[in-house]
Design a protein around this motif. Structure first.
Motif, short mmCIF file in Angstrom:
data_model
loop_
_atom_site.label_atom_id
_atom_site.label_comp_id
_atom_site.label_asym_id
_atom_site.label_seq_id
_atom_site.Cartn_x
_atom_site.Cartn_y
_atom_site.Cartn_z
N GLU A 123 2.75 -6.83 -3.17
CA GLU A 123 1.37 -6.66 -2.72
C GLU A 123 0.88 -7.87 -1.93
N GLY B 238 -1.26 9.70 -2.58
CA GLY B 238 -2.19 9.46 -3.68
C GLY B 238 -2.28 10.61 -4.66
N GLU C 45 1.36 3.46 -1.06
CA GLU C 45 0.39 2.37 -1.09
C GLU C 45 0.73 1.31 -0.04
N THR D 58 -1.67 0.33 3.07
CA THR D 58 -2.18 -1.04 3.16
C THR D 58 -1.93 -1.66 4.52
N TYR E 44 -5.74 10.20 4.14
CA TYR E 44 -6.18 10.32 2.75
C TYR E 44 -7.36 11.29 2.61
#
Length: 382
Positions: free
Chosen positions: A191, A256, A216, A220, A243
């Motif tokens: 991350e 998601g 993710e 990002t 999304y």
């Protein structure tokens, strides 16, 4: 008192919305077959200069094949791939203004960090002073100056990832390909490194194309995402649009958490409809497109975080359905509730734990109300 200077709004980077913008990469009706198997099926796609573009999809969807064709390791069976307007099919990998960074990093263990970064520049026989200046620039960019004389085994996994990135950028390619570049890192480091990648990409202005199966990660880092399935691109758009406005149920389900409710739509206004999904439950009120036909089978997609869980029926929400809590998951920042509606439909809702040691309002088998606004979900016909 003198007026304070006004801060100008940051320019929105969206060349794909400019009809005058010329793409850096153009896939034109590209098909790639391996014997009887079609890995890429009649694919057309534009990628623009300075984009951080993500190819996202499950294993076997064709994303790595696309990257290998860009790198020159595979040739299209049909169609063309253009880089800066030039057909790159006849150009060998070593002569393309393209570099590739692998998941394994492929660093030379016997060379120092400095020499690893310099390797490609030395092979191009650049003058020593230019090599030194470029390597020092890359070390500063990736914050590796104090590790320059160490060997790869003497630094951490995250630092080795930055060495591989510095080496890939040293020759100033027009295009950098990243094949699952963070897959070997633990979650926390991955991350942190995602934001470092974004910062370095912005500073260099190099076009990045990343292949990943991590939703993710793609959400990002990417300016746009291409969601792939069975050799085709299902949707290309910004992370927010992917999304919030998925093109179909596959995209909604792949990106998601989502509740997918199959039902039948009936128009109730110019841009409104109701979705009936179970005889024992009230229909869902939703926005819908103007061309939706009455009685058509649809999938209603609603994200768990859009749903409010309450003990009493709220008066200010367009949709409110009563059900029974079957499961509860405590994830620290949020709690998730699996609620069974009349007719058996299971709905997942997510509520933020906004205070420390928050008292649980609900427990297993409680009757609760799930509610959301009519704009919260999406009616999908595919």
């Amino acid at each position: 008192m003198a007026d304070k200077p006004r801060k100008l709004p940051q320019e929105v980077f969206a060349p794909w919305e400019d009809p005058e913008a010329k793409p850096l990469i153009q896939f034109r009706n590209v098909t790639k077959r391996f014997g009887e198997f079609t890995a890429i099926d009649d694919l057309t796609l534009d990628i623009y200069e300075r984009e951080f573009f993500a190819l996202l999809g499950p294993s076997g969807c064709g994303k790595t094949t696309m990257m290998r064709m860009l790198a020159g390791f595979e040739a299209p069976t049909e169609g063309q791939i253009l880089l800066d307007g030039q057909n790159i099919a006849p150009v060998p990998p070593n002569l393309r203004p393209v570099n590739m960074m692998f998941q394994s990093y492929a660093l030379f263990p016997h060379l120092s960090i400095w020499d690893n970064i310099a390797f490609g520049l030395k092979r191009d026989k650049l003058p020593k002073d230019k090599i030194a200046a470029r390597v020092e620039e890359m070390l500063r960019l990736t914050r590796l100056e104090k590790f320059a004389r160490r060997k790869p085994h003497q630094i951490s996994g995250g630092q080795r990832q930055r060495v591989a990135l510095a080496r890939s950028l040293a020759k100033a390619p027009k295009l950098l390909l990243l094949d699952e570049p963070l897959g070997a890192l633990d979650r926390k480091l991955r991350e942190d490194t995602q934001f470092e990648l974004m910062d370095i990409q912005e500073k260099t202005g190099t076009t990045f194309v990343i292949v990943t199966h991590d939703q993710e990660e793609a959400m990002t880092v990417a300016s746009r995402i291409a969601v792939m399935n069975h050799g085709k691109i299902v949707q290309v758009d910004t992370p927010a649009r992917i999304y919030e406005a998925p093109a179909n149920a596959y995209v909604a389900d792949f990106i998601g958490d989502v509740n997918l409710i199959e039902g039948t739509a009936t128009r109730t206004g110019e841009d409104r409809c109701s979705v009936r999904f179970a005889e024992a439950a009230d229909p869902i009120t939703a926005e819908c497109t103007a061309d939706l036909s009455d009685g058509i089978a649809v999938t209603y997609a609603i994200r768990p975080e859009k749903i409010l869980v309450t003990a009493d029926r709220p008066a200010d929400r367009a949709n409110a359905l009563e059900g029974q809590i079957i499961d509860i998951g405590y994830l620290g920042n949020i709690s998730t509730y699996h609620v069974e509606l009349p007719g058996g439909q299971m709905i997942k809702a997510a509520m933020t734990n906004s205070t420390r040691l928050d008292r649980r309002d609900f427990t297993w088998d409680d009757r609760v109300w799930l509610s959301w606004r009519e704009t919260a979900g999406v009616v999908l016909t595919e």
